[in-house]
Enzyme design. Structure first.
Site, short mmCIF file in Angstrom:
data_model
loop_
_atom_site.label_atom_id
_atom_site.label_comp_id
_atom_site.label_asym_id
_atom_site.label_seq_id
_atom_site.Cartn_x
_atom_site.Cartn_y
_atom_site.Cartn_z
CE LYS A 174 -1.56 2.84 2.89
NZ LYS A 174 -1.34 4.06 2.51
CD GLU A 249 13.81 1.56 10.09
OE1 GLU A 249 14.15 2.46 10.51
OE2 GLU A 249 14.29 0.40 10.16
CB CYS A 283 13.06 9.18 8.70
SG CYS A 283 13.60 7.78 7.76
CD GLU A 384 9.97 12.60 12.15
OE1 GLU A 384 9.15 11.91 12.28
OE2 GLU A 384 11.04 12.01 11.28
C1 UN1 Z 1 14.36 7.97 5.15
O1 UN1 Z 1 14.71 9.35 5.27
O2 UN1 Z 1 13.14 7.68 5.28
O3 UN1 Z 1 19.98 7.90 4.51
C2 UN1 Z 1 15.26 7.16 4.33
C3 UN1 Z 1 19.37 8.59 3.67
C4 UN1 Z 1 18.85 7.98 2.44
C5 UN1 Z 1 17.53 7.30 3.00
C6 UN1 Z 1 16.67 7.93 3.84
N1 UN1 Z 1 19.29 6.86 1.80
O4 UN1 Z 1 19.22 9.77 3.97
#
Ligand code: UN1
Length: 496
Positions: A174, A249, A283, A384
């Site tokens: 999804k 995650e 993230c 965040e």
């Molecule tokens: C994310 O921000 O959800 O390390 C992943 C990084 C990328 C992946 C980020 N290769 O910033």
């Protein structure tokens, strides 16, 4: 504008709901990128049935043969890279250099999967008993639910799809409603690469219907989710009740530390890329900059000047540094954090406003924003934000910097700029994050290494590299007794 349908059992199928949703370009809200079905539980159940039906045959395909399909997918992705990156910029907004990078991360993940099937290994161990040997092997679990975010429309889906399928599972994905097209196109790539029907199914729709439907289905053995900690906790709770495997995650509040001896120019470039790359919507984004007192004033002056040079623009323009936010709600949320920062007494160094000049007038643009004199307890230092807002905090010394760095509920990524070898090693030991960078920004993880975080960033799993295959496989322990007699472990020992 393309009309998408669900992808179930290898076919494009209309939703029985008859409802649809649009996906608009965040840099130009007049452009509709695609129209997608807003699916219901009947659609999801069709996909689950297809994945269940495909599972026994798929799991019996040898690992190297499954892997071979992933390698072919990588080859097709290499050919389609530019086209896919342009689509991704149109649906998500980030600049074209970055969507090429996002797609490249997907290609690399597919290439890794293309070899992993030949490296499928277990352990062989001696037994406590004579004429007996012990082994382990890894087997797939069944039908998975994969729920993916909008900030990495291809890379993150590939982190889940490739290890999940290479391991012999089947799946329903999804995709986020802001970036569904990129996943739709990826499913076609896999079909062209030879993936049998029903092994991967795409169901478009919202979290409350399709996400919840996946969580609550007794036929789903595991859920892999990337997104906010709030939703992650809810997913963990539901999966806990039915003992579904679940990999989460979640959020981050990543900090970059700049110590007094650091190369300040290098640290500045790192902070700019870490905080404003992907418009801060990673993230792993740098959202706190923790600067040791002796270089604080100088560094924030350099920072302000550099941030004000960043060029906002439609991500399809090669010279744009920073694209728009993904949608209106995100822009409102970012702005509300700016107001919170001001109310709590942080000093706005630059930005803090919507940007709507020139080509940016029909997009969700926001000026790259820096707050100085932030204290570690302020909300902008703890929550965040997921946008182009950087909170700068002064640290008294190295120990204080580490305390501030670790002083959040999250633990994804951290970065330390220093040329002092001892301090670098101490920081590596002490940081409470799943990823630590020395003299590099908090973003930029590579697909063949474990990716994930501590504390409220996740539940202990790691995507990326070999560790992603641990999520999607079950370990089986095998004892083979070739003595021809009944041997009782712990009772018939060798010296009796
Ligand atoms: C994310 O921000 O959800 O390390 C992943 C990084 C990328 C992946 C980020 N290769 O910033």
């Amino acid at each position: 504008m393309k009309q998408y349908k669900n992808f179930i059992d290898g076919k494009s199928i209309d939703s029985s709901s008859g409802r649809t949703f649009e996906n608009r370009n965040p840099a130009d809200w007049d452009e509709v990128v695609g129209v997608f079905p807003k699916s219901n539980i009947d659609d999801l159940n069709k996909a689950i049935d297809a994945a269940k039906k495909a599972y026994p045959k798929w799991r019996s395909v040898p690992w190297p043969k499954r892997s071979e399909i992933m390698r072919r997918a990588a080859e097709i992705m290499i050919e389609r890279k530019e086209e896919a990156a342009r689509l991704m910029t149109r649906e998500m907004g980030k600049v074209i250099k970055e969507t090429r990078g996002d797609y490249q991360e997907g290609i690399d993940t597919a290439l890794y999967a293309g070899a992993e099937g030949r490296k499928y290994y277990g352990y062989t161990l001696p037994s406590e008993l004579p004429n007996k040997t012990c082994q382990t092997r890894r087997d797939p679990l069944g039908v998975w639910g994969l729920i993916t975010p909008w900030n990495f429309p291809v890379a993150i889906p590939t982190w889940k799809i490739f290890p999940c399928l290479t391991s012999g599972n089947t799946a329903i994905i999804k995709p986020a409603t802001d970036t569904p097209a990129s996943v739709g196109e990826l499913a076609i790539v896999l079909q062209e690469a030879g993936l049998p029907n029903g092994v991967l199914n795409v169901v478009y729709g919202g979290g409350s219907e399709i996400g919840e439907g996946l969580l609550n289905s007794p036929d789903i053995v595991g859920v892999s989710f990337t997104g906010s900690s709030d939703i992650g906790k809810r997913i963990g709770e539901v999966c806990g009740k039915t003992l579904k495997r679940c990999s989460l995650e979640l959020g981050g509040k990543n900090g970059q530390v700049v110590l007094r001896d650091a190369d300040l120019e290098l640290a500045l470039e790192g902070a700019i890329w870490g905080a404003f790359g992907t418009t801060g919507q990673r993230c792993t984004a740098t959202s706190r900059l923790i600067i040791e007192a002796p270089v604080y004033d100088k560094f924030i002056e350099m920072l302000k000047a550099r941030v004000e040079k960043l060029k906002l623009g439609n991500g399809l323009n090669e010279d744009a540094d920073v694209g728009p936010l993904v949608n209106e709600a995100q822009r409102e949320s970012i702005h509300s954090y700016v107001e919170i920062g001001l109310k709590q007494g942080a000093r706005l160094l630059t930005g803090g406003a919507i940007y709507d000049e020139g080509e940016c007038k029909k997009g969700w643009f926001y000026k790259p924003t820096v707050f100085a004199d932030v204290t570690p307890d302020m909300r902008i230092a703890q929550e965040e934000i997921f946008g182009p807002v950087l909170s700068v905090i002064k640290a008294k010394d190295f120990d204080d910097a580490l305390r501030i760095l670790n002083g959040t509920v999250y633990g994804l990524s951290s970065s330390i700029y220093t040329n002092d070898l001892n301090k670098a090693h101490k920081a590596i030991e002490m940081t409470e994050t799943g990823i630590v960078y020395i003299n590099a920004p908090t973003i930029g993880a590579e697909c063949h290494l474990p990716f994930g975080g501590m504390k409220e960033t996740g539940n202990g799993h790691r995507e990326g590299g070999w560790t992603a295959y641990e999520i999607f496989t079950e370990i089986k322990t095998i004892y083979i007794d070739y003595s021809g007699a009944l041997q009782k472990a712990q009772i018939d020992t060798w010296n009796q």
